[in-house]
Design an enzyme around this catalytic site. Structure first.
Site, PDB file in Angstrom:
ATOM      1  CD  GLU A 145      -3.371   0.181   2.233  1.00  0.00           C
ATOM      2  OE1 GLU A 145      -3.855  -0.597   2.134  1.00  0.00           O
ATOM      3  OE2 GLU A 145      -3.547   1.069   2.804  1.00  0.00           O
ATOM      4  CG  HIS A 157       6.635 -30.044   1.452  1.00  0.00           C
ATOM      5  ND1 HIS A 157       7.083 -30.855   1.088  1.00  0.00           N
ATOM      6  CD2 HIS A 157       7.049 -29.586   2.856  1.00  0.00           C
ATOM      7  CE1 HIS A 157       7.933 -31.126   2.019  1.00  0.00           C
ATOM      8  NE2 HIS A 157       7.818 -30.118   3.082  1.00  0.00           N
ATOM      9  CE  LYS A 199     -10.763   3.041   3.492  1.00  0.00           C
ATOM     10  NZ  LYS A 199     -10.001   3.699   4.770  1.00  0.00           N
TER      11      LYS A 199
HETATM   12  O1  PA5 Z   1      -2.877   1.897   5.918  1.00  0.00           O
HETATM   13  C1  PA5 Z   1      -4.048   2.406   5.714  1.00  0.00           C
HETATM   14  O2  PA5 Z   1      -4.212   3.615   5.439  1.00  0.00           O
HETATM   15  C2  PA5 Z   1      -5.237   1.629   5.459  1.00  0.00           C
HETATM   16  O3  PA5 Z   1      -4.983   0.236   5.096  1.00  0.00           O
HETATM   17  C3  PA5 Z   1      -6.128   1.745   6.579  1.00  0.00           C
HETATM   18  O4  PA5 Z   1      -5.434   1.190   7.426  1.00  0.00           O
HETATM   19  C4  PA5 Z   1      -7.437   0.898   6.338  1.00  0.00           C
HETATM   20  O5  PA5 Z   1      -8.002   1.324   5.036  1.00  0.00           O
HETATM   21  C5  PA5 Z   1      -8.600   1.184   7.508  1.00  0.00           C
HETATM   22  O6  PA5 Z   1      -8.955   2.728   7.675  1.00  0.00           O
HETATM   23  P1  PA5 Z   1      -9.125   3.480   9.008  1.00  0.00           P
HETATM   24  O7  PA5 Z   1      -8.309   2.862   9.986  1.00  0.00           O
HETATM   25  O8  PA5 Z   1      -9.384   4.850   8.466  1.00  0.00           O
HETATM   26  O9  PA5 Z   1     -10.450   2.821   9.105  1.00  0.00           O
END
Ligand code: PA5
Length: 466
Positions: free
Chosen positions: A291, A320, A434
């Site tokens: 990410e 395996h 989102k």
């Molecule tokens: O790393 C990130 O920003 C995302 O993976 C968020 O953790 C995830 O989308 C959840 O978001 P939030 O903590 O705002 O609910």
């Protein structure tokens, strides 16, 4: 003993000419100095809050006070969160709690609660899970930095309703919100409904939040030594506080993976613990690396479509399943072994058939010894076939080492972001998903939105196999 990064097998001399030329690594010294300086600049300007989490004494005191008061009062502690709001705690749970924690008796858990992390919204899991819980003895920790993520908030709405039906106004005592100190609907609800809450500093994003209240509060609730976690993280941050590439383990990890991807055609980065306790650290890393680095554009706005593909694997299980591919398939991967030097628990293999060559060699050994031998054998086999690999070895799996590992990979990620030219702190692709979910569920309704799309996109029947 401290965490050791052995990267000999990333370099061409060990791999029969394939891999990274040591001169190319040396040649990165100056670019790394720039990456380090840029990280320092962004840290000082307050953008990289994860560095300061090891110094947040006030938050730590509130976390400990809350956990002390609530820890043994509940039989179950449930985290409602997803992505960065869940994966850190999952990694901590697997690494630092006794195995099969939730199946142990109260005495065996030292009267700490069972812990569950609901990181999805599959009704087939959530419905029966909530039906089985004793709500009157459960604390729900709603974790969301933005306070608006559809999965987490829908879990919350379901839980709140059930709590209120069962406990009336007492529902509040079964909720704890971990969210932004000012922004978002969760913060608003905490104030409005007088629900206990902990802050996530504004400059700490989801996947960099494991050492904030996001990971620390659940960890403290089940008796994990959060001070040790932070001490390990602090030590690693100090160790990485140098612009000398050869002395900076996070720098070496970032630069070697970057070179592997961009100079040696290896964009697939496999994280392979040889330890069940570390398996979810690989999962946490997978999100962090993907990410943070998978980006369409550079910080300057130029289109690059950058990003390595992280893969999680587990030794010896995946020997395996995947290792044949790693050893003989395309030269497009690096393998990082995660190892523990000293095991807390080992099991001896008895000498039942000493006379049988095929089994006799196992007698008198231990399972830990077998696992380590298999790891070293896989490492050697990869190197022999010219496959880049490195080993990150923890002295043992404990809170201090885990804190160090989290910090090492977080720092490596921001260095790698600089090398790729992208912003490791944002996630515009996730935000787009989102927004579209919000649009479909909230504004237009699913069917209407699909009809709108079908005006622009191919009709379902054109390209659908039924
Ligand atoms: O790393 C990130 O920003 C995302 O993976 C968020 O953790 C995830 O989308 C959840 O978001 P939030 O903590 O705002 O609910």
């Amino acid at each position: 003993m401290r965490i050791v990064l052995d990267y000999n097998n990333m370099l061409a001399p060990r791999l029969g000419g394939r891999g990274i030329d040591p001169a190319a690594l040396e040649g990165m010294a100056e670019r790394f100095r720039e990456a380090h300086a840029d990280t320092q600049r962004r840290r000082e300007s307050g953008e990289m809050g994860f560095f300061s989490l090891t110094q947040e004494d006030d938050t730590l005191a509130s976390i400990e006070a809350f956990a002390e008061g609530a820890g043994q009062a509940f039989s179950d502690f449930v985290v409602l969160g997803i992505g960065g709001s869940a994966l850190g705690m999952i990694a901590l749970r697997s690494a630092l709690l006794k195995p099969s924690w939730n199946e142990l008796s109260d005495e065996e858990r030292d009267f700490f609660p069972r812990i569950h992390v609901l990181d999805n919204v599959d009704p087939a899991t959530i419905g029966p899970f909530l039906d089985r819980l004793e709500l009157g003895r459960t604390l729900f920790n709603v974790v969301s930095k933005s306070g608006g993520t559809a999965e987490t908030m829908s879990q919350y709405l379901i839980v709140r309703q059930r709590l209120q039906e069962k406990l009336g106004d007492g529902y509040r005592r079964h909720l704890l919100f971990t969210t932004d100190p000012e922004k978002g609907v969760l913060r608003q609800l905490a104030k409005q409904e007088d629900i206990a809450s902990l802050p996530i500093p504004p400059s700490v994003g989801g996947r960099f939040s494991v050492l904030s209240a996001v990971g620390l509060l659940p960890a403290a609730m089940v008796g994990i030594d959060v001070r040790e976690l932070l001490a390990g993280a602090r030590e690693m941050a100090e160790r990485c506080d140098t612009d000398d590439l050869r002395s900076n383990p996070a720098g070496l990890f970032a630069v070697l993976q970057y070179l592997a991807d961009t100079e040696a055609d290896a964009p697939i980065h496999v994280m392979m613990p040889y330890s069940d306790r570390l398996r979810d650290v690989a999962d946490w890393f997978r999100q962090l690396w993907a990410e943070s680095l998978g980006k369409q554009s550079t910080r300057g706005g130029e289109e690059v479509f950058a990003g390595p593909t992280p893969v999680k694997s587990l030794g010896a299980t995946d020997q395996h399943s995947q290792v044949q591919l790693y050893i003989e398939g395309p030269f497009d991967k690096t393998i990082t072994f995660l190892a523990e030097a000293e095991r807390e628990i080992d099991v001896e293999i008895p000498s039942v058939y000493p006379e049988l060559g095929e089994l006799g060699y196992l007698g008198g050994q231990t399972l830990g010894g077998l696992l380590r031998t298999e790891m070293l054998a896989t490492e050697a086999a990869l190197a022999r076939r010219g496959r880049m690999n490195m080993m990150l070895e923890l002295p043992r799996v404990d809170a201090r080492s885990l804190g160090g590992v989290f910090m090492l990979f977080q720092i490596a990620t921001v260095y790698a972001g600089h090398l790729y030219g992208v912003d490791p702190l944002d996630q515009p692709g996730v935000e787009l998903g989102k927004q579209l979910t919000y649009g479909i569920m909230g504004r237009a309704g699913f069917e209407t939105q699909r009809a709108e799309w079908e005006g622009r996109a191919p009709k379902r029947d054109d390209w659908t196999s039924r």
